[in-house]
Design an enzyme around this catalytic site. Structure first.
Site, PDB file in Angstrom:
ATOM      1  N   CYS A 226      15.648  -6.653   1.278  1.00  0.00           N
ATOM      2  CA  CYS A 226      16.559  -5.653   0.725  1.00  0.00           C
ATOM      3  C   CYS A 226      16.566  -5.752  -0.799  1.00  0.00           C
ATOM      4  O   CYS A 226      16.443  -6.836  -1.373  1.00  0.00           O
ATOM      5  CB  CYS A 226      17.968  -5.886   1.277  1.00  0.00           C
ATOM      6  SG  CYS A 226      19.129  -4.624   0.716  1.00  0.00           S
TER       7      CYS A 226
ATOM      8  N   ASN B  35     -18.324 -15.735  -4.436  1.00  0.00           N
ATOM      9  CA  ASN B  35     -17.938 -14.352  -4.739  1.00  0.00           C
ATOM     10  C   ASN B  35     -19.159 -13.443  -4.709  1.00  0.00           C
ATOM     11  O   ASN B  35     -20.268 -13.868  -4.990  1.00  0.00           O
ATOM     12  CB  ASN B  35     -17.288 -14.289  -6.127  1.00  0.00           C
ATOM     13  CG  ASN B  35     -16.233 -13.201  -6.219  1.00  0.00           C
ATOM     14  OD1 ASN B  35     -15.229 -13.260  -5.507  1.00  0.00           O
ATOM     15  ND2 ASN B  35     -16.463 -12.196  -7.036  1.00  0.00           N
TER      16      ASN B  35
ATOM     17  N   SER C 117     -11.374 -11.909  -8.137  1.00  0.00           N
ATOM     18  CA  SER C 117     -11.944 -11.551  -9.441  1.00  0.00           C
ATOM     19  C   SER C 117     -11.505 -12.536 -10.518  1.00  0.00           C
ATOM     20  O   SER C 117     -12.060 -12.541 -11.609  1.00  0.00           O
ATOM     21  CB  SER C 117     -11.539 -10.127  -9.821  1.00  0.00           C
ATOM     22  OG  SER C 117     -10.138  -9.985  -9.753  1.00  0.00           O
TER      23      SER C 117
ATOM     24  N   CYS D 113      22.932  -3.539   4.874  1.00  0.00           N
ATOM     25  CA  CYS D 113      23.805  -2.896   3.875  1.00  0.00           C
ATOM     26  C   CYS D 113      23.445  -1.442   3.607  1.00  0.00           C
ATOM     27  O   CYS D 113      24.167  -0.743   2.901  1.00  0.00           O
ATOM     28  CB  CYS D 113      23.799  -3.690   2.571  1.00  0.00           C
ATOM     29  SG  CYS D 113      22.305  -3.466   1.590  1.00  0.00           S
TER      30      CYS D 113
ATOM     31  N   HIS E  79       1.417 -14.365  -3.089  1.00  0.00           N
ATOM     32  CA  HIS E  79       1.961 -13.042  -3.419  1.00  0.00           C
ATOM     33  C   HIS E  79       2.792 -12.445  -2.285  1.00  0.00           C
ATOM     34  O   HIS E  79       3.021 -11.245  -2.262  1.00  0.00           O
ATOM     35  CB  HIS E  79       0.814 -12.085  -3.802  1.00  0.00           C
ATOM     36  CG  HIS E  79       0.132 -12.467  -5.087  1.00  0.00           C
ATOM     37  ND1 HIS E  79      -1.055 -11.909  -5.518  1.00  0.00           N
ATOM     38  CD2 HIS E  79       0.478 -13.361  -6.050  1.00  0.00           C
ATOM     39  CE1 HIS E  79      -1.396 -12.444  -6.677  1.00  0.00           C
ATOM     40  NE2 HIS E  79      -0.496 -13.331  -7.016  1.00  0.00           N
TER      41      HIS E  79
ATOM     42  N   TYR F  76       2.218   1.294   0.315  1.00  0.00           N
ATOM     43  CA  TYR F  76       2.341   0.125   1.197  1.00  0.00           C
ATOM     44  C   TYR F  76       2.294   0.522   2.671  1.00  0.00           C
ATOM     45  O   TYR F  76       1.726  -0.204   3.491  1.00  0.00           O
ATOM     46  CB  TYR F  76       3.605  -0.693   0.850  1.00  0.00           C
ATOM     47  CG  TYR F  76       3.328  -1.595  -0.337  1.00  0.00           C
ATOM     48  CD1 TYR F  76       2.621  -2.786  -0.186  1.00  0.00           C
ATOM     49  CD2 TYR F  76       3.706  -1.213  -1.617  1.00  0.00           C
ATOM     50  CE1 TYR F  76       2.314  -3.590  -1.278  1.00  0.00           C
ATOM     51  CE2 TYR F  76       3.403  -2.011  -2.722  1.00  0.00           C
ATOM     52  CZ  TYR F  76       2.700  -3.198  -2.538  1.00  0.00           C
ATOM     53  OH  TYR F  76       2.378  -3.985  -3.622  1.00  0.00           O
TER      54      TYR F  76
ATOM     55  N   ARG G 103      -1.308   0.911   3.455  1.00  0.00           N
ATOM     56  CA  ARG G 103      -1.979  -0.388   3.623  1.00  0.00           C
ATOM     57  C   ARG G 103      -1.566  -1.058   4.936  1.00  0.00           C
ATOM     58  O   ARG G 103      -2.374  -1.664   5.617  1.00  0.00           O
ATOM     59  CB  ARG G 103      -1.676  -1.324   2.438  1.00  0.00           C
ATOM     60  CG  ARG G 103      -2.613  -1.097   1.268  1.00  0.00           C
ATOM     61  CD  ARG G 103      -2.524  -2.173   0.200  1.00  0.00           C
ATOM     62  NE  ARG G 103      -3.400  -3.326   0.432  1.00  0.00           N
ATOM     63  CZ  ARG G 103      -4.650  -3.439  -0.024  1.00  0.00           C
ATOM     64  NH1 ARG G 103      -5.195  -2.466  -0.718  1.00  0.00           N
ATOM     65  NH2 ARG G 103      -5.363  -4.518   0.218  1.00  0.00           N
TER      66      ARG G 103
ATOM     67  N   GLN H  60      -3.982 -15.141  -2.366  1.00  0.00           N
ATOM     68  CA  GLN H  60      -3.298 -14.057  -3.086  1.00  0.00           C
ATOM     69  C   GLN H  60      -3.118 -12.867  -2.152  1.00  0.00           C
ATOM     70  O   GLN H  60      -2.475 -11.892  -2.503  1.00  0.00           O
ATOM     71  CB  GLN H  60      -4.120 -13.640  -4.305  1.00  0.00           C
ATOM     72  CG  GLN H  60      -4.294 -14.744  -5.324  1.00  0.00           C
ATOM     73  CD  GLN H  60      -5.421 -14.411  -6.302  1.00  0.00           C
ATOM     74  OE1 GLN H  60      -5.210 -13.774  -7.322  1.00  0.00           O
ATOM     75  NE2 GLN H  60      -6.623 -14.827  -5.975  1.00  0.00           N
TER      76      GLN H  60
ATOM     77  N   GLY I 267     -13.722 -15.007  -3.114  1.00  0.00           N
ATOM     78  CA  GLY I 267     -13.406 -13.569  -3.095  1.00  0.00           C
ATOM     79  C   GLY I 267     -12.260 -13.152  -3.989  1.00  0.00           C
ATOM     80  O   GLY I 267     -11.448 -12.333  -3.597  1.00  0.00           O
TER      81      GLY I 267
HETATM   82  P1  OAD Z   1      -9.845  -8.144  -6.684  1.00  0.00           P
HETATM   83  O1  OAD Z   1      -9.989  -6.822  -6.046  1.00  0.00           O
HETATM   84  O2  OAD Z   1      -9.457  -8.180  -8.134  1.00  0.00           O
HETATM   85  O3  OAD Z   1     -11.198  -8.966  -6.578  1.00  0.00           O
HETATM   86  C1  OAD Z   1     -11.891  -9.114  -5.376  1.00  0.00           C
HETATM   87  C2  OAD Z   1     -13.145  -9.904  -5.641  1.00  0.00           C
HETATM   88  O4  OAD Z   1     -13.783 -10.102  -4.398  1.00  0.00           O
HETATM   89  C3  OAD Z   1     -14.159  -9.206  -6.565  1.00  0.00           C
HETATM   90  O5  OAD Z   1     -14.578 -10.119  -7.572  1.00  0.00           O
HETATM   91  C4  OAD Z   1     -15.317  -8.826  -5.640  1.00  0.00           C
HETATM   92  O6  OAD Z   1     -16.573  -8.947  -6.278  1.00  0.00           O
HETATM   93  C5  OAD Z   1     -15.176  -9.879  -4.555  1.00  0.00           C
HETATM   94  N1  OAD Z   1     -15.675  -9.456  -3.240  1.00  0.00           N
HETATM   95  C6  OAD Z   1     -15.691  -8.228  -2.660  1.00  0.00           C
HETATM   96  N2  OAD Z   1     -16.195  -8.265  -1.423  1.00  0.00           N
HETATM   97  C7  OAD Z   1     -16.524  -9.562  -1.175  1.00  0.00           C
HETATM   98  C8  OAD Z   1     -17.085 -10.270  -0.085  1.00  0.00           C
HETATM   99  N3  OAD Z   1     -17.418  -9.648   1.050  1.00  0.00           N
HETATM  100  N4  OAD Z   1     -17.262 -11.603  -0.211  1.00  0.00           N
HETATM  101  C9  OAD Z   1     -16.939 -12.252  -1.351  1.00  0.00           C
HETATM  102  N5  OAD Z   1     -16.405 -11.645  -2.427  1.00  0.00           N
HETATM  103  C10 OAD Z   1     -16.193 -10.323  -2.344  1.00  0.00           C
HETATM  104  O7  OAD Z   1      -8.823  -8.986  -5.781  1.00  0.00           O
HETATM  105  P2  OAD Z   1      -7.994 -10.300  -6.135  1.00  0.00           P
HETATM  106  O8  OAD Z   1      -8.760 -11.200  -7.029  1.00  0.00           O
HETATM  107  O9  OAD Z   1      -7.501 -10.838  -4.848  1.00  0.00           O
HETATM  108  O10 OAD Z   1      -1.877  -8.705  -6.676  1.00  0.00           O
HETATM  109  O11 OAD Z   1      -6.787  -9.688  -6.923  1.00  0.00           O
HETATM  110  C11 OAD Z   1      -5.733 -10.506  -7.321  1.00  0.00           C
HETATM  111  C12 OAD Z   1      -4.425  -9.784  -7.244  1.00  0.00           C
HETATM  112  O12 OAD Z   1      -4.495  -8.557  -7.957  1.00  0.00           O
HETATM  113  C13 OAD Z   1      -4.029  -9.329  -5.838  1.00  0.00           C
HETATM  114  O13 OAD Z   1      -3.379 -10.322  -5.100  1.00  0.00           O
HETATM  115  C14 OAD Z   1      -3.106  -8.201  -6.109  1.00  0.00           C
HETATM  116  C15 OAD Z   1      -3.977  -7.500  -7.125  1.00  0.00           C
HETATM  117  O14 OAD Z   1      -3.442  -6.519  -7.865  1.00  0.00           O
HETATM  118  C16 OAD Z   1      -0.713  -8.045  -6.503  1.00  0.00           C
HETATM  119  O15 OAD Z   1      -0.618  -7.052  -5.819  1.00  0.00           O
HETATM  120  C17 OAD Z   1       0.433  -8.661  -7.222  1.00  0.00           C
END
Ligand code: OAD
Length: 235
Positions: free
Chosen positions: A123, A208, A184, A145, A115, A63, A66, A97, A182
């Protein structure tokens, strides 16, 4: 594209769900792309309470990495287009998300961070919760604490705030148009919102880079970079 433009323009209630792909062009790595692994660890492993209780150093290192990377990132055209859409729409809710805060930075106001937010810490013992943009130590401690702090983000196996989920479900159920951008589409409960919206009569649009499990289920699937498509869609 023309049809979707007209639908967006004519919609009274717009709901948008975004994921890591919307921030990709800001230089933020996605979770499941080629750059998805961090030191050979998957997001599901790092963003997990059990990993944190076993190896807090590892999770904080991830983290802090990031946070450091995000401190140099700015919103891109996709974030700005969505902020412009909110300003022009009669009603719009943006559900994200992402924990990076870039939608707010771009000027979106009606945002639900499903999220959480990486710039908040809380804490692990008491009720301390604060925004903190500073460079954190390897294992940040609670100023109240003295126990261990953690990022205020929702990890795998943890529930979303009940109020958060309720607002997202309500927005999906009442939307005229529901757009996913954007993501998955595999992490629940966010992944089910488009289907819920469709069952309640919304037109569903996916934007996407790659096809997803939702591509065949939505009314319109627009493939390409979020910034390029949203720029055209929201002039
Ligand atoms: P992912 O990394 O699973 O998916 C990102 C999506 O964005 C993929 O389908 C890519 O093809 C697409 N992508 C990449 N670049 C792009 C662009 N320039 N324009 C459009 N699409 C693009 O990310 P999330 O779906 O956000 O949760 O993942 C969901 C959750 O899983 C996150 O919030 C996180 C993760 O683990 C936690 O940490 C709890």
């Amino acid at each position: 594209m023309q049809t979707v433009m007209a639908l967006v323009d004519g919609a009274e209630r717009i709901a948008v769900l975004t994921g890591a792909g919307v921030s990709a062009e800001s230089g933020v790595p996605t979770f499941r792309g080629e750059d998805g692994l961090w030191k050979n660890h998957r997001a599901e492993e790092l963003a997990h309470p059990e990993t944190f209780s076993r190896e807090p150093h590892l999770v904080w290192e991830f983290y802090n990495w990031r946070r450091s990377l995000l401190s140099k990132c700015k919103p891109n055209r996709a974030h700005h287009a969505l902020a412009a859409l909110e300003a022009h729409a009669s009603s719009m809710l943006l559900m994200t998300q992402n924990v990076d805060g870039l939608h707010h930075m771009a000027g979106s106001h009606n945002v639900i961070e499903m999220h959480g937010n990486i710039w908040r810490v809380k804490c692990t013992r008491c009720t301390y919760l604060a925004e903190d943009y500073s460079e954190l130590p390897e294992l940040p401690k609670c100023p109240s604490c003295g126990d261990l702090l953690r990022p205020d983000v929702v990890w795998f196996g943890e529930q979303l705030e009940p109020g958060t989920l309720h607002s997202c479900v309500e927005a999906a159920a009442h939307a005229d148009i529901f757009m996913t951008v954007g993501t998955s589409g595999i992490v629940q409960p966010a992944a089910s919102l488009a289907d819920l919206a469709k069952r309640h009569g919304a037109v569903t649009v996916e934007i996407n880079l790659d096809p997803t499990p939702n591509s065949g289920l939505v009314d319109f699937s627009l493939q390409g970079k979020a910034a390029d498509i949203l720029d055209k869609l929201i002039p």
